[in-house]
Design an enzyme around this catalytic site. Structure first.
Site, PDB file in Angstrom:
ATOM      1  N   HIS A 276       0.843  -1.205   0.000  1.00  0.00           N
ATOM      2  CA  HIS A 276       0.000   0.000   0.000  1.00  0.00           C
ATOM      3  C   HIS A 276       0.881   1.259   0.000  1.00  0.00           C
ATOM      4  O   HIS A 276       0.628   2.208  -0.737  1.00  0.00           O
ATOM      5  CB  HIS A 276      -0.881   0.061   1.251  1.00  0.00           C
ATOM      6  CG  HIS A 276      -1.944  -0.987   1.359  1.00  0.00           C
ATOM      7  ND1 HIS A 276      -2.094  -1.783   2.466  1.00  0.00           N
ATOM      8  CD2 HIS A 276      -2.937  -1.350   0.510  1.00  0.00           C
ATOM      9  CE1 HIS A 276      -3.135  -2.589   2.295  1.00  0.00           C
ATOM     10  NE2 HIS A 276      -3.665  -2.350   1.114  1.00  0.00           N
TER      11      HIS A 276
ATOM     12  N   LYS B  49     -17.790  -5.863   7.935  1.00  0.00           N
ATOM     13  CA  LYS B  49     -16.542  -6.582   8.214  1.00  0.00           C
ATOM     14  C   LYS B  49     -16.110  -6.345   9.651  1.00  0.00           C
ATOM     15  O   LYS B  49     -16.334  -5.271  10.205  1.00  0.00           O
ATOM     16  CB  LYS B  49     -15.430  -6.072   7.287  1.00  0.00           C
ATOM     17  CG  LYS B  49     -15.452  -6.674   5.896  1.00  0.00           C
ATOM     18  CD  LYS B  49     -14.142  -6.318   5.188  1.00  0.00           C
ATOM     19  CE  LYS B  49     -14.170  -6.721   3.728  1.00  0.00           C
ATOM     20  NZ  LYS B  49     -13.004  -6.201   2.999  1.00  0.00           N
TER      21      LYS B  49
ATOM     22  N   ARG C  62      -2.294  -6.482  -8.377  1.00  0.00           N
ATOM     23  CA  ARG C  62      -1.236  -7.455  -8.103  1.00  0.00           C
ATOM     24  C   ARG C  62      -1.323  -8.645  -9.049  1.00  0.00           C
ATOM     25  O   ARG C  62      -0.410  -8.944  -9.778  1.00  0.00           O
ATOM     26  CB  ARG C  62      -1.335  -7.978  -6.651  1.00  0.00           C
ATOM     27  CG  ARG C  62      -0.920  -6.987  -5.613  1.00  0.00           C
ATOM     28  CD  ARG C  62      -1.475  -7.332  -4.266  1.00  0.00           C
ATOM     29  NE  ARG C  62      -2.924  -7.220  -4.267  1.00  0.00           N
ATOM     30  CZ  ARG C  62      -3.699  -7.356  -3.213  1.00  0.00           C
ATOM     31  NH1 ARG C  62      -3.172  -7.674  -2.057  1.00  0.00           N
ATOM     32  NH2 ARG C  62      -4.995  -7.214  -3.295  1.00  0.00           N
TER      33      ARG C  62
ATOM     34  N   SER D 148      -2.895  -7.437   3.280  1.00  0.00           N
ATOM     35  CA  SER D 148      -3.106  -7.288   4.733  1.00  0.00           C
ATOM     36  C   SER D 148      -3.415  -8.652   5.343  1.00  0.00           C
ATOM     37  O   SER D 148      -2.934  -8.980   6.438  1.00  0.00           O
ATOM     38  CB  SER D 148      -4.269  -6.336   5.009  1.00  0.00           C
ATOM     39  OG  SER D 148      -4.042  -5.082   4.427  1.00  0.00           O
TER      40      SER D 148
END
Ligand code: ADP
Length: 161
Positions: A16, A40, A89, A127
């Site tokens: 990040h 979440k 990614r 993460s």
């Protein structure tokens, strides 16, 4: 031009941070927008995540750290930001991100999504992976800013779990 880099950042990783540093060279102001998602259960509170990002970006100017709920395009309108930055990614990121970019464009014609390819050093980094490594006692020092590594180690050594 104001650009928003929205995400969960639970917590911020060096992947990040690399995207933030590179965006900083491209836009006048980059707002790192921490999404507050009531569906979440995060490891860190929005306030803590903002503090972690703030500390990790001390060396940069024209970076703002903020939080938001609801639709990203509404947040972008509010800030008068015409660009959303997202990182790519792997191929699976692309499918998800393209769908999101098309959705946002449909909701508001005024928004552009700009994708930055991950730095190859961080292409595997997320993460969740960092949290998984730390959970099983692995070393995460090369994956997250040092202040964040301390917070994660503390989390797993306290009774949060
Ligand atoms: P979200 O829940 O919105 O995907 P994340 O915090 O997981 O939030 O990621 C925010 C953005 O950062 C996403 O566009 C994601 O693809 C990108 N990103 C995450 N990790 C990396 C990395 N290692 N390299 C480049 N981009 C990344």
């Amino acid at each position: 031009m104001i650009a928003i880099y929205p995400g969960s950042f639970d917590p911020i990783t060096l992947g990040h941070l690399d995207i933030i540093e590179r965006s900083n060279k491209l836009f006048d102001t980059v707002v790192v927008g921490v999404l507050c998602n009531p569906n979440k259960t995060p490891m860190f509170s929005v306030k803590k995540r903002m503090e972690q990002i703030h500390q990790s970006t001390q060396h940069l100017s024209n970076i703002k750290v903020d939080s938001f709920t609801g639709l990203t395009v509404e947040y972008a309108k509010l800030l008068n930001a015409g660009v959303l930055i997202r990182g790519l990614r792997v191929l699976s990121d692309f499918e998800k991100e393209l769908q999101m970019a098309h959705t946002n464009k449909t909701l508001w014609e005024g928004i552009e999504t700009i994708f930055l390819a991950t730095n190859k050093e961080y292409s595997f980094l997320s993460s969740s992976i960092v949290k998984e490594i730390a959970k099983f006692g692995g070393n995460i020092d090369h994956f997250v800013p040092s202040n964040v590594a301390g917070d994660i180690y503390h989390y797993y050594n306290s009774d949060h779990q």
